[in-house]
Design an enzyme around this catalytic site. Structure first.
Site, mmCIF file in Angstrom:
data_model
loop_
_atom_site.group_PDB
_atom_site.id
_atom_site.type_symbol
_atom_site.label_atom_id
_atom_site.label_comp_id
_atom_site.label_asym_id
_atom_site.label_seq_id
_atom_site.Cartn_x
_atom_site.Cartn_y
_atom_site.Cartn_z
ATOM 1 N N HIS A 30 -53.605 -46.477 41.841
ATOM 2 C CA HIS A 30 -53.247 -45.883 43.122
ATOM 3 C C HIS A 30 -52.611 -46.908 44.056
ATOM 4 O O HIS A 30 -51.824 -46.543 44.935
ATOM 5 C CB HIS A 30 -54.482 -45.252 43.769
ATOM 6 N N ARG A 89 -56.663 -35.092 28.845
ATOM 7 C CA ARG A 89 -57.761 -35.768 28.146
ATOM 8 C C ARG A 89 -59.085 -35.097 28.540
ATOM 9 O O ARG A 89 -59.709 -35.463 29.528
ATOM 10 C CB ARG A 89 -57.791 -37.249 28.526
ATOM 11 N N ARG A 123 -56.241 -31.671 24.872
ATOM 12 C CA ARG A 123 -56.816 -32.301 23.679
ATOM 13 C C ARG A 123 -58.317 -32.041 23.644
ATOM 14 O O ARG A 123 -59.008 -32.258 24.636
ATOM 15 C CB ARG A 123 -56.536 -33.805 23.705
ATOM 16 N N GLU A 178 -51.953 -39.808 14.890
ATOM 17 C CA GLU A 178 -52.343 -41.137 15.357
ATOM 18 C C GLU A 178 -52.988 -41.972 14.260
ATOM 19 O O GLU A 178 -53.426 -43.094 14.492
ATOM 20 C CB GLU A 178 -53.290 -41.016 16.554
ATOM 21 N N ASN A 222 -50.741 -45.164 20.742
ATOM 22 C CA ASN A 222 -51.766 -46.182 21.005
ATOM 23 C C ASN A 222 -52.625 -46.445 19.767
ATOM 24 O O ASN A 222 -52.801 -47.588 19.346
ATOM 25 C CB ASN A 222 -52.657 -45.755 22.176
ATOM 26 N N ASP A 223 -53.155 -45.382 19.181
ATOM 27 C CA ASP A 223 -53.967 -45.542 17.976
ATOM 28 C C ASP A 223 -53.114 -45.731 16.732
ATOM 29 O O ASP A 223 -53.509 -46.445 15.806
ATOM 30 C CB ASP A 223 -54.896 -44.337 17.791
ATOM 31 N N ARG A 272 -56.409 -53.853 19.577
ATOM 32 C CA ARG A 272 -55.514 -54.206 20.693
ATOM 33 C C ARG A 272 -56.243 -54.863 21.857
ATOM 34 O O ARG A 272 -55.620 -55.428 22.744
ATOM 35 C CB ARG A 272 -54.752 -52.967 21.176
ATOM 36 N N CYS A 281 -47.132 -38.730 23.105
ATOM 37 C CA CYS A 281 -47.929 -38.831 24.332
ATOM 38 C C CYS A 281 -48.585 -40.202 24.497
ATOM 39 O O CYS A 281 -49.409 -40.391 25.387
ATOM 40 C CB CYS A 281 -48.999 -37.743 24.364
#
Length: 585
Positions: free
Chosen positions: A197, A308, A344, A443, A466-467, A477, A514
């Site tokens: 933010h 999510r 998801r 993923e 990401n995965d 990571r 995504c």
């Protein structure tokens, strides 16, 4: 002779600033007392909490600035956190069961909720942890200092000279709001990211900001002139006179364009994401809270590409019931006014554990009992979520996405449970979208390799980079020793992505992305050339991606993709990509 220091970070709000730095030293953490109380005293402590809660809500309401959309949305988010129908009762339950003073109980519950979000390893959710702490710190401050009469939490007592560049380790949103109107010309932080933010506010105020600058405060003193280059993500200390002169020239040029850019951004939000030769890309938003759907639409999102849902489960006292989930999903769908909302299903496990997973000592939780594997074993929880999703689908274009699908058998199993829930809804006369689309996350490398088989049964596929990168390269990571191997431009990763896109083309199954890679304009340029047409990212990145894509042609993107897929190293791929990008700057 002065030694020039160049510090690198992440550009969170583009622009250039030159001026004396104002360094905010780390504050001493507030000491929270801990002492036992009796059952009768617990009632008094709860009344104190309710008083401090109401006072904090009034403060936030007074701070709202309807003339600044971003500021208003952040304060609205804090107000919602202080009215959370799940979290507030948890605090009361903990107070009366543990019988410790309310300040201690509240801080413990806040730390628990924030810790779970940080443990996900997801940058976006980690930033939301800061918001939770910031919102409830207001209450803690009032509980510790009941006579506090300041109207703005987080205001600094030290005078900040106008024209200064503000430097600190980190800032809470409330502390950032206190900087409004102070006359600073830029912000530099050692921590934080582009989805925070603080970054959102900096962009709304047109303040250059660079975050994640390691070692920023080492040897930096108030009054030292620095160059803040929030275009390339640099902080330059003790620059030469020639360098300063060059940056001042760039700064004057940027100031002339500022007014034009404001008008252009407004038009950009409404414009399509279209290449110069007419190819249209779909840009959607990744969210974790139902309430974020409306603000995503205001950023120009063409829908929600990833909701999510585990945010509803993390930190909850038990699992949210069907009604609680239904209300959240319905809110997101209605807020998007007919645009697609892809939700998801519970992606729990590994670094996002819930329920009995917390007590499971797995040697390698990343490869363990998680996501659909957990849901298929806990069908009672899974069916509760699916029924809530089906009910919400009656209110708009809701789509269900299953995470961590590794083979066709798993997809068959989750679709079978979904069919059972549909049959139950039909039996009970509960309306739902009969042609609801159900898709999967790609993923895991096995899913990418067998994407052609999965595409025959899935209505859509969304690549979670990401995965996918982590599993493809066998790299954690979060481990600094091996994190350099975590690279979205590794040829192995790009080939798996290309294979998935091709499988979607052949079966006419929509393929999107995504993961974090989808929010990088350069990566989107390359991926569009590989045939990808749908991307989902943090809402604040949508206009940035759209602005760049509207400068390029799909013909150039396809030529780039062809060249990239022939290269053998990530280093060479990045080099070629950078060369192509410069042609459009």
């Amino acid at each position: 002779m002065k030694i020039v220091r160049k510090l690198e970070g992440l550009s969170a709000s583009r622009g250039i600033a030159i001026g004396p730095v104002f360094c905010l030293a780390d504050e001493t953490p507030v000491s929270i007392p801990r002492y036992p109380i009796s059952e009768s005293e617990a009632e008094t402590h709860w009344l104190r909490f309710e008083t401090a809660l109401e006072l904090s809500r009034k403060e936030l309401f007074l701070l709202k600035d309807d003339q600044n959309k971003e500021q208003s949305l952040i304060l609205e988010a804090h107000l919602m956190m202080l009215s959370d129908p799940e979290f507030i009762p948890q605090i009361k339950k903990a107070l009366f069961s543990r019988l410790f003073n309310i300040e201690y109980v509240l801080k413990e519950k806040v730390n628990e909720a924030a810790g779970m979000l940080r443990a996900t390893g997801d940058a976006y959710l980690a930033e939301r942890a800061v918001d939770i702490e910031d919102a409830f710190d207001r209450i803690i401050n009032h509980l510790l200092s009941p006579s506090l009469k300041t109207k703005k939490s987080g205001q600094k007592t030290r005078f900040i000279p106008p024209g200064a560049i503000f430097a600190a380790r980190n800032l809470k949103p409330s502390e950032t709001l206190a900087l409004k109107g102070s006359g600073i010309v830029g912000i530099i932080l050692e921590e934080g990211g582009a989805t925070s933010h603080v970054a959102i506010l900096a962009r709304s105020w047109h303040l250059p900001a660079v975050m994640g600058v390691r070692g920023l405060l080492d040897g930096l003193v108030d009054g030292k002139e620095v160059i803040l280059d929030a275009v390339d993500g640099l902080v330059i200390v003790d620059a030469s006179s020639d360098t300063v002169a060059a940056y001042r020239l760039r700064l004057r040029s940027d100031m002339r364009q500022q007014a034009e850019n404001a008008v252009e951004r407004s038009a950009l939000v409404k414009a399509q994401c279209e290449t110069t030769d007419g190819t249209i890309l779909t840009l959607r938003a990744n969210i974790a809270l139902a309430e974020e759907a409306a603000s995503s639409l205001e950023e120009g999102a063409g829908g929600i590409g990833l909701f999510r849902s585990e945010f509803l489960f993390l930190g909850a006292d038990g699992f949210p019931d069907e009604e609680t989930q239904f209300v959240a999903y319905q809110t997101a769908v209605e807020n998007m006014a007919g645009a697609p909302v892809i939700i998801r299903t519970l992606d729990a496990g590994a670094d996002k554990m819930v329920g009995e997973q917390l007590d499971l000592a797995e040697k390698n939780p990343l490869l363990g009992w998680r996501a659909v594997r957990y849901c298929l074993d806990r069908r009672d929880l899974f069916k509760t979520q699916l029924r809530a999703l089906l009910r919400a689908s009656a209110f708009g274009d809701l789509r269900i996405m299953f995470p961590m699908i590794s083979n066709v058998e798993e997809l068959d199993a989750v679709l079978e449970v979904l069919d059972e829930c549909k049959a139950e809804c039909l039996r009970d006369g509960i309306p739902f979208k009969t042609d609801l689309k159900a898709g999967i996350m790609v993923e895991i490398p096995s899913a990418a390799v067998c994407a052609d088989l999965l595409a025959r049964k899935a209505d859509f596929m969304s690549i979670g980079t990401n995965d996918l990168i982590q599993y493809t390269m066998a790299v954690d990571r979060e481990n600094p020793k091996v994190s350099h191997l975590y690279d979205c431009y590794n040829p192995a990763v790009l080939r798996l992505i290309a294979q998935t896109i091709e499988a979607g083309k052949k079966s006419r199954t929509e393929v999107s992305m995504c993961g974090e890679m989808a929010g990088d304009p350069a990566a989107v340029f390359l991926l569009a050339g590989m045939g990808l047409r749908s991307f989902s990212m943090a809402p604040t990145l949508i206009t940035q991606v759209k602005e760049f894509i509207r400068k390029v042609s799909i013909e150039d993107a396809e030529a780039l993709a062809k060249s990239v897929l022939e290269l053998s190293t990530a280093r060479n791929i990045r080099k070629l990509l950078q060369e192509k990008i410069k042609a459009y700057e």
